[in-house]
Design a protein around this motif. Structure first.
Motif, PDB file in Angstrom:
ATOM      1  N   ALA A 205       0.840  -1.208   0.000  1.00  0.00           N
ATOM      2  CA  ALA A 205       0.000   0.000   0.000  1.00  0.00           C
ATOM      3  C   ALA A 205       0.870   1.250   0.000  1.00  0.00           C
ATOM      4  O   ALA A 205       0.631   2.196  -0.768  1.00  0.00           O
ATOM      5  CB  ALA A 205      -0.922  -0.010   1.221  1.00  0.00           C
ATOM      6  N   TYR A 206       1.911   1.260   0.844  1.00  0.00           N
ATOM      7  CA  TYR A 206       2.771   2.437   0.918  1.00  0.00           C
ATOM      8  C   TYR A 206       3.645   2.551  -0.334  1.00  0.00           C
ATOM      9  O   TYR A 206       3.912   3.653  -0.807  1.00  0.00           O
ATOM     10  CB  TYR A 206       3.649   2.377   2.168  1.00  0.00           C
ATOM     11  CG  TYR A 206       4.313   3.689   2.489  1.00  0.00           C
ATOM     12  CD1 TYR A 206       3.570   4.826   2.772  1.00  0.00           C
ATOM     13  CD2 TYR A 206       5.703   3.811   2.479  1.00  0.00           C
ATOM     14  CE1 TYR A 206       4.168   6.038   3.048  1.00  0.00           C
ATOM     15  CE2 TYR A 206       6.324   5.014   2.761  1.00  0.00           C
ATOM     16  CZ  TYR A 206       5.547   6.133   3.042  1.00  0.00           C
ATOM     17  OH  TYR A 206       6.155   7.344   3.308  1.00  0.00           O
ATOM     18  N   ARG A 207       4.057   1.405  -0.871  1.00  0.00           N
ATOM     19  CA  ARG A 207       4.854   1.428  -2.110  1.00  0.00           C
ATOM     20  C   ARG A 207       4.053   2.057  -3.250  1.00  0.00           C
ATOM     21  O   ARG A 207       4.583   2.831  -4.057  1.00  0.00           O
ATOM     22  CB  ARG A 207       5.256  -0.002  -2.479  1.00  0.00           C
ATOM     23  CG  ARG A 207       6.193  -0.090  -3.682  1.00  0.00           C
ATOM     24  CD  ARG A 207       6.517  -1.533  -4.006  1.00  0.00           C
ATOM     25  NE  ARG A 207       5.391  -2.205  -4.664  1.00  0.00           N
ATOM     26  CZ  ARG A 207       5.364  -3.495  -4.989  1.00  0.00           C
ATOM     27  NH1 ARG A 207       6.414  -4.264  -4.705  1.00  0.00           N
ATOM     28  NH2 ARG A 207       4.319  -4.028  -5.592  1.00  0.00           N
ATOM     29  N   ASN A 208       2.766   1.746  -3.330  1.00  0.00           N
ATOM     30  CA  ASN A 208       1.906   2.310  -4.379  1.00  0.00           C
ATOM     31  C   ASN A 208       1.708   3.810  -4.186  1.00  0.00           C
ATOM     32  O   ASN A 208       1.642   4.576  -5.154  1.00  0.00           O
ATOM     33  CB  ASN A 208       0.556   1.591  -4.405  1.00  0.00           C
ATOM     34  CG  ASN A 208       0.681   0.154  -4.874  1.00  0.00           C
ATOM     35  OD1 ASN A 208       1.626  -0.201  -5.576  1.00  0.00           O
ATOM     36  ND2 ASN A 208      -0.251  -0.689  -4.465  1.00  0.00           N
ATOM     37  N   GLU A 209       1.577   4.246  -2.928  1.00  0.00           N
ATOM     38  CA  GLU A 209       1.411   5.673  -2.655  1.00  0.00           C
ATOM     39  C   GLU A 209       2.663   6.446  -3.042  1.00  0.00           C
ATOM     40  O   GLU A 209       2.575   7.548  -3.618  1.00  0.00           O
ATOM     41  CB  GLU A 209       1.112   5.894  -1.170  1.00  0.00           C
ATOM     42  CG  GLU A 209      -0.283   5.441  -0.742  1.00  0.00           C
ATOM     43  CD  GLU A 209      -0.525   5.687   0.743  1.00  0.00           C
ATOM     44  OE1 GLU A 209       0.151   6.568   1.308  1.00  0.00           O
ATOM     45  OE2 GLU A 209      -1.366   4.989   1.332  1.00  0.00           O
ATOM     46  N   LEU A 210       3.819   5.894  -2.730  1.00  0.00           N
ATOM     47  CA  LEU A 210       5.082   6.562  -3.034  1.00  0.00           C
ATOM     48  C   LEU A 210       5.377   6.569  -4.533  1.00  0.00           C
ATOM     49  O   LEU A 210       5.853   7.552  -5.089  1.00  0.00           O
ATOM     50  CB  LEU A 210       6.244   5.863  -2.325  1.00  0.00           C
ATOM     51  CG  LEU A 210       6.431   6.105  -0.829  1.00  0.00           C
ATOM     52  CD1 LEU A 210       7.531   5.200  -0.296  1.00  0.00           C
ATOM     53  CD2 LEU A 210       6.785   7.559  -0.547  1.00  0.00           C
ATOM     54  N   GLY A 211       5.113   5.411  -5.159  1.00  0.00           N
ATOM     55  CA  GLY A 211       5.557   5.204  -6.528  1.00  0.00           C
ATOM     56  C   GLY A 211       6.758   4.277  -6.578  1.00  0.00           C
ATOM     57  O   GLY A 211       7.408   4.137  -7.618  1.00  0.00           O
ATOM     58  N   GLY A 212       7.048   3.629  -5.440  1.00  0.00           N
ATOM     59  CA  GLY A 212       8.180   2.711  -5.366  1.00  0.00           C
ATOM     60  C   GLY A 212       9.198   3.166  -4.329  1.00  0.00           C
ATOM     61  O   GLY A 212       9.229   4.340  -3.949  1.00  0.00           O
ATOM     62  N   PHE A 213      10.035   2.231  -3.873  1.00  0.00           N
ATOM     63  CA  PHE A 213      11.066   2.535  -2.891  1.00  0.00           C
ATOM     64  C   PHE A 213      12.405   2.774  -3.591  1.00  0.00           C
ATOM     65  O   PHE A 213      12.703   2.167  -4.613  1.00  0.00           O
ATOM     66  CB  PHE A 213      11.243   1.366  -1.904  1.00  0.00           C
ATOM     67  CG  PHE A 213      10.014   1.060  -1.084  1.00  0.00           C
ATOM     68  CD1 PHE A 213       9.642   1.877  -0.034  1.00  0.00           C
ATOM     69  CD2 PHE A 213       9.231  -0.050  -1.367  1.00  0.00           C
ATOM     70  CE1 PHE A 213       8.512   1.596   0.725  1.00  0.00           C
ATOM     71  CE2 PHE A 213       8.106  -0.342  -0.617  1.00  0.00           C
ATOM     72  CZ  PHE A 213       7.738   0.475   0.430  1.00  0.00           C
ATOM     73  N   TYR A 214      13.220   3.682  -3.032  1.00  0.00           N
ATOM     74  CA  TYR A 214      14.599   3.834  -3.493  1.00  0.00           C
ATOM     75  C   TYR A 214      15.588   3.625  -2.347  1.00  0.00           C
ATOM     76  O   TYR A 214      16.806   3.621  -2.556  1.00  0.00           O
ATOM     77  CB  TYR A 214      14.832   5.195  -4.140  1.00  0.00           C
ATOM     78  CG  TYR A 214      14.540   6.392  -3.260  1.00  0.00           C
ATOM     79  CD1 TYR A 214      15.439   6.834  -2.300  1.00  0.00           C
ATOM     80  CD2 TYR A 214      13.347   7.094  -3.394  1.00  0.00           C
ATOM     81  CE1 TYR A 214      15.178   7.931  -1.506  1.00  0.00           C
ATOM     82  CE2 TYR A 214      13.057   8.188  -2.611  1.00  0.00           C
ATOM     83  CZ  TYR A 214      13.985   8.609  -1.661  1.00  0.00           C
ATOM     84  OH  TYR A 214      13.703   9.690  -0.872  1.00  0.00           O
ATOM     85  N   SER A 215      15.069   3.422  -1.118  1.00  0.00           N
ATOM     86  CA  SER A 215      15.924   3.202   0.047  1.00  0.00           C
ATOM     87  C   SER A 215      15.165   2.380   1.082  1.00  0.00           C
ATOM     88  O   SER A 215      13.946   2.523   1.242  1.00  0.00           O
ATOM     89  CB  SER A 215      16.343   4.546   0.657  1.00  0.00           C
ATOM     90  OG  SER A 215      16.932   4.360   1.922  1.00  0.00           O
ATOM     91  N   TYR A 216      15.886   1.523   1.813  1.00  0.00           N
ATOM     92  CA  TYR A 216      15.256   0.729   2.865  1.00  0.00           C
ATOM     93  C   TYR A 216      14.828   1.604   4.047  1.00  0.00           C
ATOM     94  O   TYR A 216      13.994   1.183   4.852  1.00  0.00           O
ATOM     95  CB  TYR A 216      16.211  -0.365   3.340  1.00  0.00           C
ATOM     96  CG  TYR A 216      16.291  -1.532   2.377  1.00  0.00           C
ATOM     97  CD1 TYR A 216      15.305  -2.505   2.338  1.00  0.00           C
ATOM     98  CD2 TYR A 216      17.351  -1.646   1.486  1.00  0.00           C
ATOM     99  CE1 TYR A 216      15.366  -3.560   1.441  1.00  0.00           C
ATOM    100  CE2 TYR A 216      17.421  -2.699   0.577  1.00  0.00           C
ATOM    101  CZ  TYR A 216      16.425  -3.647   0.557  1.00  0.00           C
ATOM    102  OH  TYR A 216      16.481  -4.697  -0.326  1.00  0.00           O
ATOM    103  N   LEU A 217      15.400   2.810   4.144  1.00  0.00           N
ATOM    104  CA  LEU A 217      14.985   3.726   5.213  1.00  0.00           C
ATOM    105  C   LEU A 217      13.510   4.102   5.069  1.00  0.00           C
ATOM    106  O   LEU A 217      12.847   4.422   6.066  1.00  0.00           O
ATOM    107  CB  LEU A 217      15.843   4.995   5.170  1.00  0.00           C
ATOM    108  CG  LEU A 217      17.309   4.852   5.615  1.00  0.00           C
ATOM    109  CD1 LEU A 217      18.062   6.149   5.381  1.00  0.00           C
ATOM    110  CD2 LEU A 217      17.380   4.458   7.084  1.00  0.00           C
TER     111      LEU A 217
END
Length: 309
Positions: A205-217
């Motif tokens: 859900a959060y990945r979709n809101e962001l548009g994807g992750f670029y850091s594990y932080l």
């Protein structure tokens, strides 16, 4: 004229000479009243040629003024641009601080370090280009200074204990779970022991809101995420798929910009107003001209920004 002279003689009683003198005097008076006005109008009338000359002069002065301003802007930009001294480095070992000294922007240096932490490595200078947002000109300039150490050879232990051999057999037979965090499905995430439906759902859900992750932080921002779950993800996933550029700042509405987790309504409103006043953005870094967009916020949103119309 003869009739007018006779009229003056009969009206006033002048003789012929006096009547002629009167006619001449009246003619002089009339000319003195009419000629100056006509001359004044002619001297103040602007011909089309004069208008064109004035327009050309105005355009030329404007061009000179714009040229001087451009030169001043270029000199200021050169003055404010930091000078980087290159030195020999190994992209598999260089620290975040060393990468910044070489000219890598902070977010690029962070991505290189995170890529290595996720288990990635560089076998050639060209492989640096697979880092999202990498400056190809910078890599080309630094190529002569890149010295990648060969991988260390593992020494064979001829006296391996039986327990160690059994452990290796077990590990060899166990299925290896290794997936891209930006492409993994709900079911694939649940294949990692310790990650159930709750965490898998929140991560996606959060990945979709962001548009994807670029850091594990960024996983620390996921709802009710725990450190041990992040450790599991670091162990079984990697991040190579670039985040989606879901913030087209030249065309997006205020509402869509504000829906991104890293922007609020006030920031979205200021971005749209800046675009209306100054025209379309040509570079994402122009956002730093907006006072409420500081460097920290810019580094967070820059991977998602697109300046395409």
């Amino acid at each position: 004229m003869k009739r007018f002279r006779v009229y003056i003689i009969n009206l006033i009683g002048f003789n012929k000479t006096e009547a002629n003198a009167t006619i001449i005097l009246l003619s002089i008076v009339l000319l003195a009243g009419i000629l100056p006005r006509k001359y004044f109008r002619m001297s103040h009338s602007t011909t089309s040629t004069e208008q064109q000359d004035k327009q050309l002069l105005s355009d030329w002065l404007l061009e000179i003024d714009n040229s001087l301003k451009a030169k001043d802007s270029f000199k200021k930009q050169q003055k404010n641009t930091p000078i980087y001294e290159p030195f020999k480095f190994d992209p598999n070992l260089a620290s975040d601080a060393d990468l910044k000294k070489l000219g890598f922007k902070p977010y690029l240096a962070s991505r290189i370090v995170n890529y290595r932490k996720a288990g990635g490595s560089f076998k050639s200078p060209e492989e640096l280009l697979k880092i999202f947002g990498m400056d190809s000109a910078l890599v080309h300039r630094l190529t002569p200074y890149i010295a990648i150490a060969p991988p260390a050879k593992k020494e064979k232990n001829l006296s391996t204990p039986i327990a160690s051999v059994e452990k290796k057999k077990t590990e060899k037979n166990a299925p290896k779970i290794w997936m891209d965090l930006n492409l993994a499905t709900n079911e694939e995430l649940q294949e990692i022991r310790g990650i159930g439906p709750f965490y898998a759902k929140n991560i996606l859900a959060y990945r979709n809101e962001l548009g994807g992750f670029y850091s594990y932080l960024q996983l620390t921002e996921v709802y009710r995420m725990k450190p041990n779950v992040i450790d599991l993800l670091k162990k079984h996933t990697y991040i190579s798929e670039a985040p989606t550029q879901n913030l087209p700042i030249n065309s997006d509405s205020m509402k869509h910009l504000a829906n991104h987790p890293y922007l609020n309504w006030n920031q979205a409103r200021v971005i749209v107003n800046y675009r209306k006043q100054h025209g379309t953005f040509t570079d994402a870094e122009e956002l730093l001209n907006i006072k409420i967009i500081d460097d920290s916020l810019y580094q967070k949103i820059s991977p998602y920004i697109s300046v395409e119309p």
